[in-house]
Every structure is written in C-alpha cells, then in structure tokens.
Design an enzyme around this catalytic site. Structure first.
Site, mmCIF file in Angstrom:
data_model
loop_
_atom_site.group_PDB
_atom_site.id
_atom_site.type_symbol
_atom_site.label_atom_id
_atom_site.label_comp_id
_atom_site.label_asym_id
_atom_site.label_seq_id
_atom_site.Cartn_x
_atom_site.Cartn_y
_atom_site.Cartn_z
ATOM 1 N N GLU A 54 -3.808 6.684 8.599
ATOM 2 C CA GLU A 54 -4.661 7.533 7.778
ATOM 3 C C GLU A 54 -5.785 8.088 8.651
ATOM 4 O OE1 GLU A 54 -4.522 5.361 3.378
ATOM 5 O OE2 GLU A 54 -6.254 5.092 4.687
ATOM 6 N N HIS A 104 -14.797 -6.792 6.736
ATOM 7 C CA HIS A 104 -14.044 -6.026 5.732
ATOM 8 C C HIS A 104 -13.938 -6.764 4.395
ATOM 9 C CE1 HIS A 104 -12.841 -3.078 8.750
ATOM 10 N NE2 HIS A 104 -12.514 -4.077 9.545
ATOM 11 N N ARG A 145 -5.423 -8.013 -10.570
ATOM 12 C CA ARG A 145 -6.000 -9.280 -11.032
ATOM 13 C C ARG A 145 -7.447 -9.057 -11.425
ATOM 14 N NH1 ARG A 145 -9.306 -9.967 -6.702
ATOM 15 N NH2 ARG A 145 -8.475 -9.445 -4.647
ATOM 16 N N LYS A 181 0.806 -1.214 0.000
ATOM 17 C CA LYS A 181 0.000 0.000 0.000
ATOM 18 C C LYS A 181 0.843 1.270 0.000
ATOM 19 C CE LYS A 181 -4.271 -1.851 2.010
ATOM 20 N NZ LYS A 181 -3.942 -3.272 1.892
#
Length: 496
Positions: A199, A234, A291, A115
């Site tokens: 974040e 999630h 993908r 990330k």
C-alpha cells in the site's frame, strides 16, 4: 439464555460477568493454574480449571472450553477479546456443539480475518482504499513495478497480520526486494501465512475506528468513532471518543462506510471497522476487528449503551431496539491502558507483585481492572492491569479528569504506563488535537519523563518538610498563611 461461559480472563472477563449478572444470567469462569485466585474466578457463579498457565495449554484450547460448557450447562460462550475471540475454527466448533457464540459468524470472521479478503469484501461497496495491490504478491519484480507506480514510500503488510508484525516501510526502490523477503519471513513465522501486499504509506496517519452493531434481522448501525492514534509498537495505549478532528460530515461518511463494510459479510454482533485518516482528512479502509475492542468503554460513555448487553441481546435473537437516527453522542471520553510496562525502558513488560494498588474515585472516573493489592502480574499473558476511563462534558474536561485520576492511581511494586499517560495528557500536541500515530516517536523520550518524575519527587519532599514545619505540634502555633488548602499551596509555591 440462562448461563454464559466467559472464555477469557482478567478485566474483560469481569466486565462481561457484571453485565450478565445485571441481566439475571449466571456465569461460568474458566481459568488456568496461574489464575486460580484471580478476581474473575471468585466473581463467577461457577469456575473450572482448564489447564496449566501457558495460554496454548489452557485459554487457547477450544475443546476444553466447550467441555466446560457441557459440564456446567452453559448455553453460550462470550470470548471477550484476544485468545479465541476471532478464531473461525473455534466459532465453527461452538456451532457444531450446539452452543451459541456471542459474536459474529465463522464466515464473517474468516473473511475479515484476512486483510486481502476483507478488502475484496469492502470493495463491493466502493469503500475508499489506500492505493496499492488488492491481491497477494507472488512476483517480486512485478510487485516492484506496482510499488513504483503507487509511489514511495510504500508499506508492505502481512495479509494475516496484526500488531505491526509482517509490516515494513520501504522508502526507496533499492530496498524493496530485501524488505519484501523480511516481511514474508516475519509473516510466515508469526501467522503461518507469508502472504503480503503493498500500500502507499500514509506519512502522517491518524487511526480512527467506527464501532458497529448488527443483529440477526438485518439491522446494522454505527456508534460513532474512536481515535486511537497514540500507540507504541503499533499497539494502542490511549483512546478517546469522539475524535478531535472529525467534522460531522466526515463522521457521517465514515459511519456509513463502516456499516457497509459490516453489511458486506452480513455482520452480527459488535465489531469495529478501522480506518486511516491522512493529513487532508481523507479516510481509507484498514481492517475490521470481529470482536469487542479493548477500548469499547469510551463508546459506552458517550452513547450510554452497554455493548456487552447489546452483544448478548443480539445473540439471543433480539432485534436492535434503535435505529441510526436514534443514536446521539454526549460528552467526551478518554481511556488509558494501564500496562505493567516501563516507559523509561522502551515499554518493556515489568512483571511483579502489586505491593500497593489503590484505584482513583469520583465523578466521571471508571476503572475496568482484574487485580487487587498483593496480587502478582502473571508473566504468561498480556501485561495490562486495567483500563482507566474518564468522562467529561467536553474534551478539555475529560483530559483534566484523566490527569486527576492518574495522580490518584497508586500502584507500587512494578512500573506502569501511568506516567506516560500523564505525559500525553499534558503535551501540547495532544491537547491541541494535532497529533498522529507517530506521537511517541516524535515527542516521547525517557529523559523527559525522568525529569518530570524527579521534579515531582523533589516537590513532594520539599512540600512535606514545609508542611511539617508549619503544622501545629505540641501546642506550637501554625503559620496563619497556610490555614487553608489554597493558602498552603500558594505558600508552598512561593517558598520553592
């Protein structure tokens, strides 16, 4: 390209093989001992066993898959999703072996697989980012000061993470240090990499993703968005295309940003750029999946494109046959992931035998599955049985068709997410489009589903009794009020 090995199993293996067959391409299936009688094994032109049931002894062994290519003469490998589909080391092995991977380059996978490096690549094109750190946290005290500057609540995220692992929401500065240690520990355990960053926590986020396609000639387009905000743990359960809240202007800006993210790594093939959308409809880059996505069928339904065929054409070196201005959306599509899970028991897997398995039919209904009646759901793999997709002229029709398809889907022997899917489709927050990733936490509980199931069971039992009473049997005259289906339904409502 005359022969492709599909390095996957279940519904996605079958879905890839069907597109390859339409293109006149032979297919090779690989399978574990648990999948010896699986549908994808029977469907393929050739099949090779690559090991015992556990995936780390079969589907995750790249050298066995490459050896299967050598034995069968397969020129290319389609990894599907999961397993080795986003593994840059495997992609390099494939390239070294002189084979074609139907997917992006190892370099693109490597950058977007982390990330932090993905954020760094996207920042070259000024893609909107959630305020936070742009590098791994090494000094907790310094990170705490950054968190205070960003403002609580904040989110601690694993750089190599996914599926909610290594993720912690911190509401107060007093909890920051403890949650940091927990996030690092979980990230290390799950991914072998304890790097984390922070974040600002978006309190009412929607999960919007953009499908992109790139070729080897430098062309990259986007195929509009998918809304994936209904999630549990999630992880997505229901997806749709397009989103109910994006304006044409926001859609255009998000699409251009997604193309730029793909361009930052010279992306080849099908990929997905994921964004968070806040309550003000401002969007921020989240990550890129290198993908084919589980939810790709909803994009296919609204664009008319076969994404697997597009992947194969790109891997053969062909240029995209269209430009961005040629692409249009038509209608609306919904997808429900039908998992062997018990919604009444926190969505825990419910493995067993499919005693009854009958899929819905009719216009606008698509079922991508890899099972048939009597088969066992293996305990070794993801518990998804099928993807149920519906298409309509608009969102309302797609929802109505999904409810009808769920009611027609007959599965016994295990618990599934079908009842949960119906609950979502009928909930005012969903039908109005006013929902976010907290839908399950806000609106779903086992009691509401139990009540609905009990009510349906009672209605069915009473209906059966009344119907038998009103039917002609051995010369007994039936009730004229129930001679037609419509009258019968009204008569039943009047009596109950």
């Amino acid at each position: 390209m005359k022969k492709i090995l599909v390095a996957n199993r279940g519904e996605i293996a079958l879905r890839i093989m069907r597109s390859a067959k339409e293109m006149g391409i032979k297919t090779v299936a690989v399978f574990s001992e648990a999948d010896r009688n699986a549908l994808h094994v029977r469907y393929a032109d050739e099949a090779i066993c690559i090991g015992p049931a556990p995936s780390n002894q079969s589907y995750l062994l790249g050298h066995k898959i490459i050896e299967a290519c050598r034995l069968t003469g397969a020129e290319a490998i389609h990894p599907g999703y999961g397993f080795l589909s986003e593994n840059p080391a495997f992609a390099k092995e494939v390239r070294t072996a002189g084979l074609i991977l139907i997917g992006p380059t190892p370099e693109a996978m490597e950058i977007m697989g982390n990330k932090l490096s993905a954020k760094a690549a996207a920042l070259k094109y000024n893609i909107p980012m959630v305020p936070g750190t742009e590098e791994a946290i090494t000094d907790i005290e310094e990170a705490k000061l950054r968190a205070i500057a960003v403002g609580f609540p904040i989110l601690i995220k694993a750089a190599a993470g996914g599926g909610g692992k290594g993720m912690r929401i911190v509401e107060r500065v007093e909890d920051f240090e403890e949650q940091m240690h927990l996030a690092v520990s979980e990230a290390t355990s799950a991914f072998g990499d304890g790097s984390v960053f922070i974040e600002r926590y978006v309190t009412s986020p929607r999960h919007i993703e953009i499908q992109v396609l790139g070729d080897t000639h430098g062309n990259i387009v986007h195929l509009f968005e998918r809304e994936c905000s209904v999630q549990r743990r999630h992880q997505k359960v229901i997806e749709e295309a397009p989103s109910a809240v994006l304006t044409p202007e926001i859609r255009d800006r998000m699409g251009k940003c997604a193309v730029d993210v793909a361009r930052s790594v010279n992306y080849i093939g099908a990929g997905t750029v994921e964004f968070i959308l806040d309550e003000n409809l401002d969007f921020f880059f989240l990550e890129m999946n290198t993908r084919l996505q589980v939810e790709h069928p909803v994009t296919e339904m609204i664009t008319g494109l076969d994404l697997v065929k597009e992947q194969i054409r790109v891997a053969r070196g062909e240029a995209l046959a269209y430009q961005q201005e040629d692409l249009k959306m038509s209608g609306h599509a919904m997808e429900l992931r039908v998992y062997a899970e018990d919604p009444l028991n926190n969505f825990l897997p419910d493995i067993g035998r499919l005693q009854t398995y009958k899929t819905p039919q009719g216009y606008g209904v698509r079922v991508d599955d890899g099972f048939e009646e009597g088969m066992e759901i293996p305990i070794y793999y993801d518990p998804m049985i099928a993807k149920l997709i519906t298409y309509g002229k608009d969102r309302e029709e797609a929802i109505e068709r999904m409810i009808r398809a769920i009611e027609e889907y007959d599965i016994t022997g295990i618990q599934t997410t079908l009842s949960f899917g119906k609950f979502v489709m009928q909930h005012p927050a969903f039908t109005s489009g006013k929902f976010d990733t907290h839908f399950v936490a806000k609106y779903f509980n086992a009691d509401s589903l139990k009540f609905g199931n009990e009510e349906e069971a009672l209605l069915a039992a009473v209906s059966a009794v009344l119907f038998l009473q009103d039917r002609t049997k051995n010369g007994v005259q039936e009730n004229p009020a129930v001679k037609t289906k419509g009258n019968w339904l009204q008569h039943r409502k009047n009596l109950i």
